[in-house]
Design a protein around this motif. Structure first.
Motif, PDB file in Angstrom:
ATOM      1  N   ARG A   1      -8.626   1.814   0.970  1.00 33.30           N
ATOM      2  CA  ARG A   1      -9.009   2.109  -0.414  1.00 33.30           C
ATOM      3  C   ARG A   1      -8.073   1.402  -1.399  1.00 33.30           C
ATOM      4  NH1 ARG A   1      -6.092   4.468  -4.292  1.00 33.30           N
ATOM      5  NH2 ARG A   1      -5.370   6.009  -2.810  1.00 33.30           N
ATOM      6  N   ARG A   2      -6.760   1.395  -1.080  1.00 34.78           N
ATOM      7  CA  ARG A   2      -5.798   0.719  -1.967  1.00 34.78           C
ATOM      8  C   ARG A   2      -6.010  -0.791  -1.965  1.00 34.78           C
ATOM      9  NH1 ARG A   2      -1.934   3.983   0.809  1.00 34.78           N
ATOM     10  NH2 ARG A   2      -1.838   6.015  -0.225  1.00 34.78           N
TER      11      ARG A   2
ATOM     12  N   ARG B   1     -16.901   4.508  -3.341  1.00 41.11           N
ATOM     13  CA  ARG B   1     -16.397   3.161  -3.015  1.00 41.11           C
ATOM     14  C   ARG B   1     -17.170   2.498  -1.880  1.00 41.11           C
ATOM     15  NH1 ARG B   1     -11.239   2.869  -5.271  1.00 41.11           N
ATOM     16  NH2 ARG B   1     -11.633   0.626  -5.333  1.00 41.11           N
TER      17      ARG B   1
ATOM     18  N   SER C   1       0.852  -1.183   0.000  1.00 40.75           N
ATOM     19  CA  SER C   1       0.000   0.000   0.000  1.00 40.75           C
ATOM     20  C   SER C   1       0.894   1.241   0.000  1.00 40.75           C
ATOM     21  CB  SER C   1      -0.904   0.000   1.240  1.00 40.75           C
ATOM     22  OG  SER C   1      -1.693   1.170   1.276  1.00 40.75           O
TER      23      SER C   1
ATOM     24  N   ASP D   1      -8.643  -1.361  -4.390  1.00 38.65           N
ATOM     25  CA  ASP D   1      -8.033  -1.220  -5.723  1.00 38.65           C
ATOM     26  C   ASP D   1      -7.287  -2.497  -6.090  1.00 38.65           C
ATOM     27  OD1 ASP D   1      -8.945   1.377  -5.776  1.00 38.65           O
ATOM     28  OD2 ASP D   1      -6.980   2.311  -5.500  1.00 38.65           O
ATOM     29  N   HIS D   2      -6.461  -2.975  -5.151  1.00 38.66           N
ATOM     30  CA  HIS D   2      -5.632  -4.173  -5.336  1.00 38.66           C
ATOM     31  C   HIS D   2      -6.497  -5.379  -5.716  1.00 38.66           C
ATOM     32  CE1 HIS D   2      -2.438  -7.108  -4.629  1.00 38.66           C
ATOM     33  NE2 HIS D   2      -3.220  -7.739  -3.764  1.00 38.66           N
TER      34      HIS D   2
ATOM     35  N   SER E   1      -9.461  -5.139  -7.128  1.00 35.27           N
ATOM     36  CA  SER E   1     -10.382  -4.696  -8.188  1.00 35.27           C
ATOM     37  C   SER E   1     -11.838  -4.682  -7.719  1.00 35.27           C
ATOM     38  CB  SER E   1     -10.240  -5.578  -9.439  1.00 35.27           C
ATOM     39  OG  SER E   1      -8.912  -5.569  -9.885  1.00 35.27           O
TER      40      SER E   1
ATOM     41  N   ALA F   1     -14.850  -2.370  -6.857  1.00 31.27           N
ATOM     42  CA  ALA F   1     -15.283  -0.993  -7.114  1.00 31.27           C
ATOM     43  C   ALA F   1     -15.989  -0.387  -5.903  1.00 31.27           C
ATOM     44  CB  ALA F   1     -16.220  -0.966  -8.320  1.00 31.27           C
TER      45      ALA F   1
ATOM     46  N   HIS G   1     -13.832   8.902  -0.335  1.00 31.76           N
ATOM     47  CA  HIS G   1     -14.144   8.085  -1.519  1.00 31.76           C
ATOM     48  C   HIS G   1     -15.584   7.577  -1.464  1.00 31.76           C
ATOM     49  CE1 HIS G   1      -9.857   8.160  -2.432  1.00 31.76           C
ATOM     50  NE2 HIS G   1      -9.644   7.839  -1.168  1.00 31.76           N
TER      51      HIS G   1
END
Length: 257
Positions: free
Chosen positions: A90-91, A123, A11, A94-95, A97, A99, A120
């Protein structure tokens, strides 16, 4: 991947451990964010949350916050703070995938969840603030004694009863005491009533009846348009985590009942 099912990801230069489990027949998945001095295992696995949500058809994601559990131990004050820790969460999405996720935070994790929902909003589907009521906006009175308790040579040197409880819990979870002291001494980003009122996701506030650390669930829910509050009867800050009513109410909330 560890023997206990934990995986690791980078991260933005910090090594974060996480759990990703459950078949995920129900959308969206659930992200769990634990409290101070705790970890995925103590906060979510041992209390039956991971099993409960997986059985209900959810994919369950949970991270060890920086400085906690199997994640990287950092000792600088600038390495911590809820807004920064929200970016780890949040990462992780992302990692993987992902949404959009439901987010359940407990205690410090509820603060982190609030910053995630504010920074965010796209998300976060539904958000649960567990173990943190009106004290989310009032702030925690004097973290100095807790930090000093964590830095003391021995628990025997700690006389403040609240601070001693934190030290005992940190020892029980085999935590890095220096990392925790840095985490609690770091600048506590304030959350104002105005900020929390602007959270766009549906909110559930759940606090134990005798939880002096979290404060009133009803008082916090009143500030947030459309928020719901539940109080776990006869439960304090630590005993509310695995409460059956808490789990049932969260499931009803996520399913829109």
């Amino acid at each position: 991947m560890g023997s206990d099912g934990m995986k690791q990801f980078d991260s933005a230069g910090v090594d974060i451990a996480y759990l990703d489990t459950g078949a995920g027949r129900v959308k969206p998945p659930v992200l769990l964010i634990h409290g101070f001095a705790s970890n995925v295992e103590t906060n979510w696995v041992n209390t039956g949350w991971v099993y409960f949500l997986s059985k209900a058809g959810y994919r369950v994601i949970a991270l060890d916050n920086r400085g906690h559990g199997q994640s990287q131990k950092l000792h600088e004050l600038t390495d911590y703070g809820a807004p920064l820790m929200a970016e780890d969460a949040r990462r992780l999405l992302d990692h993987l995938s992902i949404a959009r996720a439901h987010v359940i935070g407990y205690s410090m994790g509820a603060r982190i969840a609030a910053f995630l929902a504010l920074a965010h909003p796209e998300r976060v589907d539904h958000v649960v603030f567990g173990g943190l009521g009106i004290n989310m906006v009032r702030g925690l009175a004097g973290t100095g004694p807790i930090a000093r308790a964590l830095e003391a040579e021995s628990i025997e040197d700690v006389s403040n009863p609240t601070a001693r409880t934190f030290r005992a819990f940190a020892e029980q979870t085999k935590s890095d005491l220096k990392a925790l002291a840095a985490c609690i001494r770091s600048a506590r980003a304030p959350i104002t009533a105005e900020m929390v009122a602007s959270i766009s996701a549906p909110v559930l506030v759940a606090v134990g009846e005798t939880d002096v650390i979290g404060g009133s669930a009803d008082e916090l829910a009143k500030i947030i348009p459309g928020a719901r509050a539940i109080t776990m009867a006869g439960r304090d800050h630590n005993r509310a985590v695995g409460d059956r009513t808490f789990k049932a109410e969260v499931l009803a909330f996520l399913e829109g009942r």
